[in-house]
Design an enzyme around this catalytic site. Structure first.
Site, PDB file in Angstrom:
ATOM      1  CG  ASP A 169      39.081   9.084 -14.088  1.00 55.29           C
ATOM      2  OD1 ASP A 169      39.793   8.065 -14.012  1.00 55.29           O
ATOM      3  OD2 ASP A 169      39.539  10.228 -13.922  1.00 55.29           O
ATOM      4  CD  GLU A 215      45.480   9.087 -14.866  1.00 55.73           C
ATOM      5  OE1 GLU A 215      46.667   9.346 -15.142  1.00 55.73           O
ATOM      6  OE2 GLU A 215      44.515   9.388 -15.608  1.00 55.73           O
TER       7      GLU A 215
END
Length: 376
Positions: free
Chosen positions: A85, A146
């Site tokens: 991400d 994350e």
């Protein structure tokens, strides 16, 4: 086989990395993250891995776990942990498109951390093509969240780490090219102010503005920053009509400390802000937290091995504890030898100038290949 003889090629790696960068994958867009996981799963499978797709939860994308063939398949080995991400919303490519200029390559997420993830995959692929059997089995785990503190996959990462001897995290290299052997503790908070609505024109005095209260609270929160613990407000949501006194306002706060005790004290200070002022209710709730990771003998032994490998490649690999969290916080805090920030060199992460140094692709692929062939 000497890892330095592996035929890493910059142009080949750029060609493979480009589709990853052009597949935008902001954390809050689960479908976009899953498209990125599709690309990664294909490339991992093409490199010889057995692929598991792990469904997402809590509204986030899924994960990919890849295990490579090995005579000791299933036994403790090396975990490469990375996230797919990014902080960049879909459409950022129009502002920071993939391009190669003056030894740099640009694009959203290329430094944090798709570049490091890709060179790790390339290291494994070249070892497999050369018929090199690593001393330990290798597992790759790519996760989707994350950038917001890993709320949905922390347990997955920690369980996978427990099954391995070592963890490598190809987050971006430090500014001097060094690795990270420890990270500061981080906590997130949600703050809400609840006021009283009124017409902002003819009944302003009857209202109690949640926005105004939050503005005062933001100044108070950021003034709490000191040498031991920092506080910053990064997100605010409030208001819908300019002619209405706002009845609610939401903010998100990030706190960072070098020591766990300092963070714990910071948490107490933040939670103590809850209450009522001038008929406005203030609510502070705690979000996700990353524990402090302090380097131990196991982590330092991995670093010393990496430093020797870097010397063979031709560069000095420094190390330090760092601010800014990563999933290395979790594995390092568990006492599992963890080496973080061994990914590509670059600058501008989380900005529209995000880029990597192209020369670092081969350098970092060699570093990862060296670690995979020498960790025992």
């Amino acid at each position: 086989m000497n890892f330095r003889k592996l035929p890493f090629d910059t142009d080949t790696m750029l060609a493979g990395l480009k589709p990853w960068i052009e597949c935008e994958s902001p954390t809050f867009d689960a479908a976009a993250v899953n498209r990125m996981m599709d690309l990664a799963a294909y490339d991992l499978a093409a490199a010889g891995a057995e692929i598991e797709r792990i469904p997402g939860r809590m509204g986030y994308g899924g994960s990919v776990r890849a295990r490579f063939p090995h005579r000791d398949f299933g036994k403790p080995g090396i975990l490469i942990s990375g996230h797919m991400d990014t902080v960049h919303p879909v459409g950022t490519l129009a502002k920071n498109p993939w391009r190669v200029e003056d030894g740099l390559c640009y694009g959203p997420g290329i430094q944090d951390m798709k570049g490091g993830n890709y060179v790790s995959l390339e290291a494994i692929r070249q070892l497999a093509l050369a018929g090199v059997q690593t001393p330990l089995p290798v597992t790759v785990l790519f996760t989707p969240d994350e950038e917001i503190g890993t709320p949905s996959t922390r347990a997955l990462i920690e369980m996978e780490a427990r099954k391995n001897r070592y963890v490598l995290v190809p987050e971006p290299a430090r500014p001097d090219g060094g690795a990270v052997t420890g990270r500061y503790a981080i906590a997130r908070f949600n703050v809400r102010t609840s006021g009283r609505p009124s017409h902002a024109g003819w009944a302003l005095k009857d209202g109690r503005s949640a926005i105004a209260a939050m503005a005062r609270k933001i100044i108070e929160i950021e003034a709490m920053t000191g040498e031991d613990c920092t506080f910053s407000v990064g997100v605010i949501h409030a208001g819908q009509w300019v002619n209405c006194v706002s009845s609610s306002c939401d903010a998100e706060v990030l706190s960072m400390a070098k020591r766990q005790a300092d963070l714990d004290h910071g948490v107490e200070r933040m939670l103590a802000l809850s209450g009522e002022e001038n008929d406005v209710v203030i609510e502070v709730t705690r979000g996700v937290t990353r524990p402090v990771w302090e380097p131990d003998a196991g982590t330092m032994a991995v670093y010393e091995l990496a430093r020797g490998i870097a010397g063979e490649i031709g560069f000095e690999l420094s190390h330090a504890s760092a601010g800014g969290g990563s999933d290395g916080n979790f594995t390092g805090a568990m006492g599992i030898p963890t080496l973080d920030s061994i990914g590509v060199r670059g600058a501008g992460l989380h900005t529209l100038n995000e880029h990597i140094e192209i020369d670092s692709l081969v350098e970092r692929a060699q570093l990862v290949a060296g670690l995979l062939t020498r960790l025992k």
